[in-house]
Design an enzyme around this catalytic site. Sequence first.
Site, PDB file in Angstrom:
ATOM      1  N   THR A 112       0.765  -1.214   0.033  1.00  0.00           N
ATOM      2  CA  THR A 112       0.133   0.038   0.142  1.00  0.00           C
ATOM      3  C   THR A 112       0.766   1.268   0.011  1.00  0.00           C
ATOM      4  OG1 THR A 112      -1.364   1.275   1.398  1.00  0.00           O
ATOM      5  CG2 THR A 112      -0.008  -0.394   2.492  1.00  0.00           C
ATOM      6  N   ASP A 113       0.339   2.461  -0.423  1.00  0.00           N
ATOM      7  CA  ASP A 113       1.273   3.548  -0.498  1.00  0.00           C
ATOM      8  C   ASP A 113       1.248   4.184   0.853  1.00  0.00           C
ATOM      9  OD1 ASP A 113      -1.638   4.521   0.022  1.00  0.00           O
ATOM     10  OD2 ASP A 113      -1.566   6.067  -1.658  1.00  0.00           O
ATOM     11  N   GLU A 114       0.678   3.586   2.008  1.00  0.00           N
ATOM     12  CA  GLU A 114       0.321   3.871   3.307  1.00  0.00           C
ATOM     13  C   GLU A 114       1.947   3.793   3.897  1.00  0.00           C
ATOM     14  OE1 GLU A 114      -2.650   3.528   5.969  1.00  0.00           O
ATOM     15  OE2 GLU A 114      -4.245   3.673   4.240  1.00  0.00           O
TER      16      GLU A 114
ATOM     17  N   TYR B  29      -1.244  -0.387  11.292  1.00  0.00           N
ATOM     18  CA  TYR B  29      -1.669  -1.064   9.973  1.00  0.00           C
ATOM     19  C   TYR B  29      -0.469  -0.917   8.849  1.00  0.00           C
ATOM     20  CZ  TYR B  29      -3.207  -1.551   5.011  1.00  0.00           C
ATOM     21  OH  TYR B  29      -3.346  -1.726   3.705  1.00  0.00           O
TER      22      TYR B  29
ATOM     23  N   LYS C 202       2.478  -3.450   7.089  1.00  0.00           N
ATOM     24  CA  LYS C 202       2.340  -3.573   5.646  1.00  0.00           C
ATOM     25  C   LYS C 202       4.046  -3.257   5.210  1.00  0.00           C
ATOM     26  CE  LYS C 202      -0.370  -4.563   2.892  1.00  0.00           C
ATOM     27  NZ  LYS C 202      -0.924  -5.778   2.572  1.00  0.00           N
TER      28      LYS C 202
ATOM     29  N   ASN D  50      -8.259   2.312  -3.029  1.00  0.00           N
ATOM     30  CA  ASN D  50      -9.382   1.739  -4.026  1.00  0.00           C
ATOM     31  C   ASN D  50     -10.857   1.906  -3.554  1.00  0.00           C
ATOM     32  OD1 ASN D  50      -7.801  -1.422  -5.328  1.00  0.00           O
ATOM     33  ND2 ASN D  50      -6.931   0.377  -4.360  1.00  0.00           N
TER      34      ASN D  50
ATOM     35  N   ARG E 241      -6.699  11.855  -0.275  1.00  0.00           N
ATOM     36  CA  ARG E 241      -6.367  10.542  -0.832  1.00  0.00           C
ATOM     37  C   ARG E 241      -6.288  10.643  -2.509  1.00  0.00           C
ATOM     38  NH1 ARG E 241      -5.205  10.754   3.756  1.00  0.00           N
ATOM     39  NH2 ARG E 241      -5.426   9.163   5.385  1.00  0.00           N
TER      40      ARG E 241
HETATM   41  P1  NAD Z   1     -10.395  -6.673   2.821  1.00  0.00           P
HETATM   42  O1  NAD Z   1     -10.179  -6.111   4.348  1.00  0.00           O
HETATM   43  O2  NAD Z   1     -11.533  -6.251   1.967  1.00  0.00           O
HETATM   44  O3  NAD Z   1      -9.945  -8.255   2.756  1.00  0.00           O
HETATM   45  C1  NAD Z   1      -9.001  -9.046   3.259  1.00  0.00           C
HETATM   46  C2  NAD Z   1      -9.318 -10.441   2.879  1.00  0.00           C
HETATM   47  O4  NAD Z   1      -8.388 -11.046   3.697  1.00  0.00           O
HETATM   48  C3  NAD Z   1     -10.486 -11.004   3.575  1.00  0.00           C
HETATM   49  O5  NAD Z   1     -11.034 -12.003   2.710  1.00  0.00           O
HETATM   50  C4  NAD Z   1     -10.129 -11.640   4.924  1.00  0.00           C
HETATM   51  O6  NAD Z   1     -10.855 -12.770   5.417  1.00  0.00           O
HETATM   52  C5  NAD Z   1      -9.021 -12.042   4.401  1.00  0.00           C
HETATM   53  N1  NAD Z   1      -7.969 -12.576   5.452  1.00  0.00           N
HETATM   54  C6  NAD Z   1      -7.643 -11.709   6.669  1.00  0.00           C
HETATM   55  N2  NAD Z   1      -6.860 -12.307   7.212  1.00  0.00           N
HETATM   56  C7  NAD Z   1      -6.329 -13.497   6.929  1.00  0.00           C
HETATM   57  C8  NAD Z   1      -5.429 -14.482   7.079  1.00  0.00           C
HETATM   58  N3  NAD Z   1      -4.781 -14.404   8.321  1.00  0.00           N
HETATM   59  N4  NAD Z   1      -5.348 -15.570   6.159  1.00  0.00           N
HETATM   60  C9  NAD Z   1      -6.064 -15.584   5.180  1.00  0.00           C
HETATM   61  N5  NAD Z   1      -6.811 -14.557   4.681  1.00  0.00           N
HETATM   62  C10 NAD Z   1      -6.995 -13.595   5.566  1.00  0.00           C
HETATM   63  O7  NAD Z   1      -9.056  -5.935   1.886  1.00  0.00           O
HETATM   64  P2  NAD Z   1      -9.048  -5.180   0.787  1.00  0.00           P
HETATM   65  O8  NAD Z   1      -9.406  -3.699   0.831  1.00  0.00           O
HETATM   66  O9  NAD Z   1      -9.345  -6.180  -0.217  1.00  0.00           O
HETATM   67  O10 NAD Z   1      -7.142  -5.318   0.585  1.00  0.00           O
HETATM   68  C11 NAD Z   1      -6.626  -6.282   0.074  1.00  0.00           C
HETATM   69  C12 NAD Z   1      -4.941  -6.244   0.250  1.00  0.00           C
HETATM   70  O11 NAD Z   1      -4.643  -4.986  -0.645  1.00  0.00           O
HETATM   71  C13 NAD Z   1      -4.318  -5.867   1.441  1.00  0.00           C
HETATM   72  O12 NAD Z   1      -3.363  -6.585   1.398  1.00  0.00           O
HETATM   73  C14 NAD Z   1      -4.334  -4.296   1.649  1.00  0.00           C
HETATM   74  O13 NAD Z   1      -3.136  -3.910   2.292  1.00  0.00           O
HETATM   75  C15 NAD Z   1      -4.133  -4.089   0.085  1.00  0.00           C
HETATM   76  N6  NAD Z   1      -4.384  -2.725  -0.182  1.00  0.00           N
HETATM   77  C16 NAD Z   1      -5.769  -2.322   0.009  1.00  0.00           C
HETATM   78  C17 NAD Z   1      -6.159  -0.888  -0.566  1.00  0.00           C
HETATM   79  C18 NAD Z   1      -7.454  -0.479  -0.445  1.00  0.00           C
HETATM   80  O14 NAD Z   1      -7.695   0.716  -0.757  1.00  0.00           O
HETATM   81  N7  NAD Z   1      -8.508  -1.127   0.271  1.00  0.00           N
HETATM   82  C19 NAD Z   1      -5.230  -0.059  -1.339  1.00  0.00           C
HETATM   83  C20 NAD Z   1      -3.854  -0.451  -1.390  1.00  0.00           C
HETATM   84  C21 NAD Z   1      -3.334  -2.099  -0.928  1.00  0.00           C
HETATM   85  O1  DAU Z   2      -3.984   4.156   0.759  1.00  0.00           O
HETATM   86  C1  DAU Z   2      -4.288   2.822   0.648  1.00  0.00           C
HETATM   87  C2  DAU Z   2      -5.006   2.585   1.873  1.00  0.00           C
HETATM   88  O2  DAU Z   2      -6.427   2.994   1.878  1.00  0.00           O
HETATM   89  C3  DAU Z   2      -5.164   0.895   2.070  1.00  0.00           C
HETATM   90  O3  DAU Z   2      -3.873   0.464   2.406  1.00  0.00           O
HETATM   91  C4  DAU Z   2      -6.213   0.706   3.255  1.00  0.00           C
HETATM   92  O4  DAU Z   2      -6.062  -0.849   3.392  1.00  0.00           O
HETATM   93  C5  DAU Z   2      -7.469   1.270   2.874  1.00  0.00           C
HETATM   94  O5  DAU Z   2      -8.394   1.080   4.064  1.00  0.00           O
HETATM   95  C6  DAU Z   2      -7.349   2.716   2.791  1.00  0.00           C
HETATM   96  O6  DAU Z   2      -6.985   3.207   3.901  1.00  0.00           O
HETATM   97  P1  DAU Z   2      -7.627   4.635   4.644  1.00  0.00           P
HETATM   98  O7  DAU Z   2      -7.241   4.727   5.935  1.00  0.00           O
HETATM   99  O8  DAU Z   2      -6.984   5.891   3.727  1.00  0.00           O
HETATM  100  O9  DAU Z   2      -9.090   4.533   4.299  1.00  0.00           O
HETATM  101  P2  DAU Z   2     -10.620   4.646   4.894  1.00  0.00           P
HETATM  102  O10 DAU Z   2     -11.678   4.403   4.033  1.00  0.00           O
HETATM  103  O11 DAU Z   2     -10.703   4.170   6.297  1.00  0.00           O
HETATM  104  O12 DAU Z   2     -10.360   6.157   5.022  1.00  0.00           O
HETATM  105  C7  DAU Z   2     -10.245   7.187   3.896  1.00  0.00           C
HETATM  106  C8  DAU Z   2     -10.204   8.471   4.553  1.00  0.00           C
HETATM  107  O13 DAU Z   2     -11.609   8.868   5.163  1.00  0.00           O
HETATM  108  C9  DAU Z   2      -9.300   8.812   5.623  1.00  0.00           C
HETATM  109  O14 DAU Z   2      -8.624  10.049   5.506  1.00  0.00           O
HETATM  110  C10 DAU Z   2     -10.047   8.735   6.824  1.00  0.00           C
HETATM  111  C11 DAU Z   2     -11.240   9.401   6.441  1.00  0.00           C
HETATM  112  N1  DAU Z   2     -12.669   8.689   7.016  1.00  0.00           N
HETATM  113  C12 DAU Z   2     -12.678   7.358   7.136  1.00  0.00           C
HETATM  114  C13 DAU Z   2     -13.953   6.939   7.541  1.00  0.00           C
HETATM  115  C14 DAU Z   2     -14.106   5.516   7.767  1.00  0.00           C
HETATM  116  C15 DAU Z   2     -13.718   9.573   7.453  1.00  0.00           C
HETATM  117  O15 DAU Z   2     -13.671  10.915   7.552  1.00  0.00           O
HETATM  118  N2  DAU Z   2     -14.660   9.201   8.223  1.00  0.00           N
HETATM  119  C16 DAU Z   2     -14.775   7.870   8.149  1.00  0.00           C
HETATM  120  O16 DAU Z   2     -15.921   7.233   8.782  1.00  0.00           O
END
Ligand code: NAD
Ligand code: DAU
Length: 343
Positions: free
Chosen positions: A125-127, A150, A154, A180, A214
């Site tokens: 992740t970019d985080e 978190y 990562k 995403n 973001r």
């Molecule tokens: P998500 O939380 O929606 O899904 C995570 C999945 O992993 C779930 O299906 C869960 O059951 C499974 N899981 C959790 N712990 C596990 C374990 N110990 N063994 C096997 N499976 C397990 O997550 P997401 O948003 O789909 O993210 C997927 C990946 O992409 C993550 O690695 C996250 O760090 C990365 N990522 C997410 C975003 C984003 O914006 N959502 C952006 C950049 C990178």
């Molecule tokens: O940048 C990539 C990351 O993006 C991924 O690695 C993470 O898995 C994914 O969850 C996401 O992290 P963020 O913390 O950026 O996403 P979130 O949707 O939790 O929050 C997005 C922004 O919105 C953040 O600045 C916090 C804010 N927020 C979030 C929630 C849930 C609010 O203001 N109110 C809210 O209720």
Amino acid sequence: MRIMITGGLGFIGSHLVRFLLREDPAMEIINVDVLSYAGNPANLADIETDPRYRWVRASIGDHDAVAAVLAAQSVDCIMNLAAESHVDRSILSGAPFVTTNVLGTQILLELARTYHVPRFVQVSTDEVYGSLGPEGWFAETSPLNPNSPYAATKAAADMLTLAAFRTYDQDVVITRCANNYGPYQFPEKLIPLFITNGLEGKPWPLYGDGLQVRDWLFVTDHVRGLWTVAQKGRPGQIYNIGGQNERSNRQVAEALCDRLGISRSVITRVADRLGHDRRYATDAQKITKELGWQPQVNWEAGLEQTVEWYREHEKWWRAIKSGEYRSYYARQYGTPGKDSPKR
Ligand code: NAD
Ligand code: DAU
């Protein structure tokens, strides 16, 4: 080609499974997913009977369970998406993040070596880069400076992945994607939370001043990027994936109000997230120049598709938000955390 995807029942993983099955008729997918609170078999209900797809319910932290899968069938590539992924949850307790995101990744890397898996894709992740001021972008060469528990886990997993490359010459690649959005995102993240709260007539909790920025990328563009890197990325390299689509959280909230046709008065300022990163912005020139990937879905089209999906899939998100999902899930699969397989 046979791919092991971990975390395939989550948001991005389920899109990746569906994409790969469509992409190649000869594709076989083994999905290793423990089914945490964020995993949902309904995310792949449309393909669960496809003979090219198999779900193994196991944790990536369970060495023996994953070893059994790799011993039974050769695998051409492991794409590791399994993670604890929600920053807010990591602020409450970081321990499960260390177990899955760090230890789980290390176990997978070791097993990939033992079973001679030719390629390992670590989905990061970019985080991991931390927080930016008003100017500049994260490049692959930017220093790691993670702030939330978190993001720290990562970053640790990225370091372990690079260590495997440097120490054992293991073929690994790392992707670091921006935020995403799209269908099937668990409704505790910003965009699905606000859309579903809007459809339920509930307020939208905007953290702090709402001016955190973001870079938003539609999920199908991310999975195409992941597959591009899996196929063409150079071993030991890191590839950013981003949308060049920066929005403040307030702008996102206002755009969603307009799409849903509801008053902006639902936007309610609440206490800020602890250690809240101010701005993420990803420079994705490397994957574009080297591997030819670029985003295809623009923000307006992506947002429209997302809002429509949540409108049309009320049953999916209402079940999760109401807790009906949890009781269904407990009946079907056991109580998460309690009856889940060993982590
Ligand atoms: P998500 O939380 O929606 O899904 C995570 C999945 O992993 C779930 O299906 C869960 O059951 C499974 N899981 C959790 N712990 C596990 C374990 N110990 N063994 C096997 N499976 C397990 O997550 P997401 O948003 O789909 O993210 C997927 C990946 O992409 C993550 O690695 C996250 O760090 C990365 N990522 C997410 C975003 C984003 O914006 N959502 C952006 C950049 C990178
Ligand atoms: O940048 C990539 C990351 O993006 C991924 O690695 C993470 O898995 C994914 O969850 C996401 O992290 P963020 O913390 O950026 O996403 P979130 O949707 O939790 O929050 C997005 C922004 O919105 C953040 O600045 C916090 C804010 N927020 C979030 C929630 C849930 C609010 O203001 N109110 C809210 O209720």
